[in-house]
Design a protein around this motif. Structure first.
Motif, PDB file in Angstrom:
ATOM      1  N   VAL A 125     -38.196  41.359   4.408  1.00 52.18           N
ATOM      2  CA  VAL A 125     -38.959  39.560   3.872  1.00 52.18           C
ATOM      3  C   VAL A 125     -39.897  40.146   3.668  1.00 52.18           C
ATOM      4  O   VAL A 125     -41.308  40.404   4.007  1.00 52.18           O
ATOM      5  N   PRO A 126     -40.436  40.252   2.117  1.00 51.02           N
ATOM      6  CA  PRO A 126     -42.130  40.426   0.902  1.00 51.02           C
ATOM      7  C   PRO A 126     -42.410  38.765   1.558  1.00 51.02           C
ATOM      8  O   PRO A 126     -42.134  37.930   0.673  1.00 51.02           O
ATOM      9  N   VAL A 127     -43.918  38.720   2.452  1.00 52.98           N
ATOM     10  CA  VAL A 127     -44.480  36.983   2.210  1.00 52.98           C
ATOM     11  C   VAL A 127     -45.711  37.859   1.896  1.00 52.98           C
ATOM     12  O   VAL A 127     -46.207  39.279   2.128  1.00 52.98           O
ATOM     13  N   ARG A 128     -46.681  36.411   0.970  1.00 59.03           N
ATOM     14  CA  ARG A 128     -48.228  37.526   0.572  1.00 59.03           C
ATOM     15  C   ARG A 128     -48.684  36.407   1.742  1.00 59.03           C
ATOM     16  O   ARG A 128     -48.968  35.527   1.666  1.00 59.03           O
ATOM     17  N   LEU A 129     -49.913  36.492   2.804  1.00 57.91           N
ATOM     18  CA  LEU A 129     -51.065  36.941   2.515  1.00 57.91           C
ATOM     19  C   LEU A 129     -51.568  36.474   2.229  1.00 57.91           C
ATOM     20  O   LEU A 129     -52.920  37.383   1.731  1.00 57.91           O
ATOM     21  N   PRO A 130     -52.587  35.419   2.154  1.00 55.66           N
ATOM     22  CA  PRO A 130     -53.859  35.174   1.289  1.00 55.66           C
ATOM     23  C   PRO A 130     -55.125  36.227   1.523  1.00 55.66           C
ATOM     24  O   PRO A 130     -55.305  35.860   0.678  1.00 55.66           O
ATOM     25  N   ASP A 131     -54.889  36.188   2.524  1.00 52.32           N
ATOM     26  CA  ASP A 131     -56.293  36.556   3.036  1.00 52.32           C
ATOM     27  C   ASP A 131     -55.846  38.194   3.498  1.00 52.32           C
ATOM     28  O   ASP A 131     -55.023  38.631   4.136  1.00 52.32           O
ATOM     29  N   LEU A 184     -49.130  41.396   0.027  1.00 49.80           N
ATOM     30  CA  LEU A 184     -48.110  41.499   0.565  1.00 49.80           C
ATOM     31  C   LEU A 184     -47.834  42.242   1.895  1.00 49.80           C
ATOM     32  O   LEU A 184     -48.361  43.131   2.229  1.00 49.80           O
ATOM     33  N   VAL A 185     -47.008  41.577   2.883  1.00 50.86           N
ATOM     34  CA  VAL A 185     -46.022  42.330   3.561  1.00 50.86           C
ATOM     35  C   VAL A 185     -44.802  42.333   4.148  1.00 50.86           C
ATOM     36  O   VAL A 185     -44.557  41.391   3.713  1.00 50.86           O
ATOM     37  N   VAL A 186     -44.099  43.136   4.487  1.00 52.46           N
ATOM     38  CA  VAL A 186     -43.040  43.350   4.479  1.00 52.46           C
ATOM     39  C   VAL A 186     -42.451  43.311   6.175  1.00 52.46           C
ATOM     40  O   VAL A 186     -43.247  44.564   6.796  1.00 52.46           O
ATOM     41  N   VAL A 187     -42.109  42.143   6.391  1.00 54.28           N
ATOM     42  CA  VAL A 187     -41.769  41.879   7.571  1.00 54.28           C
ATOM     43  C   VAL A 187     -40.040  41.909   8.403  1.00 54.28           C
ATOM     44  O   VAL A 187     -38.925  41.603   7.059  1.00 54.28           O
TER      45      VAL A 187
END
Length: 212
Positions: A125-131, A184-187
């Protein structure tokens, strides 16, 4: 006439066989030589097995690299030595992990469903970390707890615990001017958490803590 004993008969038969072999030794040698020559000719004229082209890294490639033609070189492999999952049509795909020069590019090194091949119970799942600075601290393989904070100030909650970082895609040139902050970070998430993660990515400010 006195019958011959068994040892005597065997000795007599052996002498006769020896005389026959010696008399025909040149013929036997010629036959054996012919068989050897025929085997050599057959092996020399047998068509070689066709090689299989495998895409390998033309240089050391870091995780997050978006592949283009200059990053790849095709190398011929014997049919039985082709790596499992050797990838094709990889231009434009993103590396989930580093690939060394000369190493075949396989599907488990690319951002996509195969990222969870080592743990089929997870979903990528890709999630976006704003920092973006926080993302820079992460490495593939880290396990993190994802925490969502309400921008309206109603508090924070844990969205997912102990999820592995599968890939850290680099921002593309096209996204440099994007209005969306962060990266983006894929977890790898439990399927039961996917909906909650998608909702949190839209509504909440996501951060993380390194999992124990």
């Amino acid at each position: 006439m006195v019958p011959l004993s068994r040892p005597t008969r065997l000795a007599s038969a052996w002498r006769r066989l020896r005389r026959v072999v010696l008399a025909r030794r040149r013929l036997l040698a010629a036959l054996l030589a012919g068989v050897a020559v025929a085997a050599v000719v057959e092996s020399a004229t047998a068509p070689p097995q066709p090689a299989v082209g495998v895409l390998t890294a033309a240089r050391d490639l870091p995780a997050g690299e978006v592949l283009d033609g200059d990053d790849l070189v095709e190398v011929d492999f014997a049919p039985g030595s082709v790596p499992s999952g050797a990838a094709r049509d990889v231009v434009g795909r993103t590396l989930a992990a580093p690939v060394g020069r000369g190493e075949p590019v396989t599907d488990v090194r690319l951002v996509g469903p195969a990222l969870t091949a080592g743990d089929p119970g997870l979903t990528a799942v890709p999630v976006r970390l704003p920092d973006a600075g926080m993302v820079a601290l992460l490495e593939v393989g880290d396990r993190i707890d994802l925490i969502g904070t309400d921008p309206q100030g109603s508090g924070a909650s844990v969205v997912a615990t102990g999820v592995p970082v599968l890939a850290l895609p680099r921002p593309s040139a096209d996204s440099a001017g994007s209005a969306q902050p962060g990266e983006l970070v894929v977890v790898g998430a439990d399927p039961a958490d996917v909906t909650r993660l998608a909702d949190a990515s839209v509504r909440l400010f996501l951060t993380y803590a390194f999992a124990h």
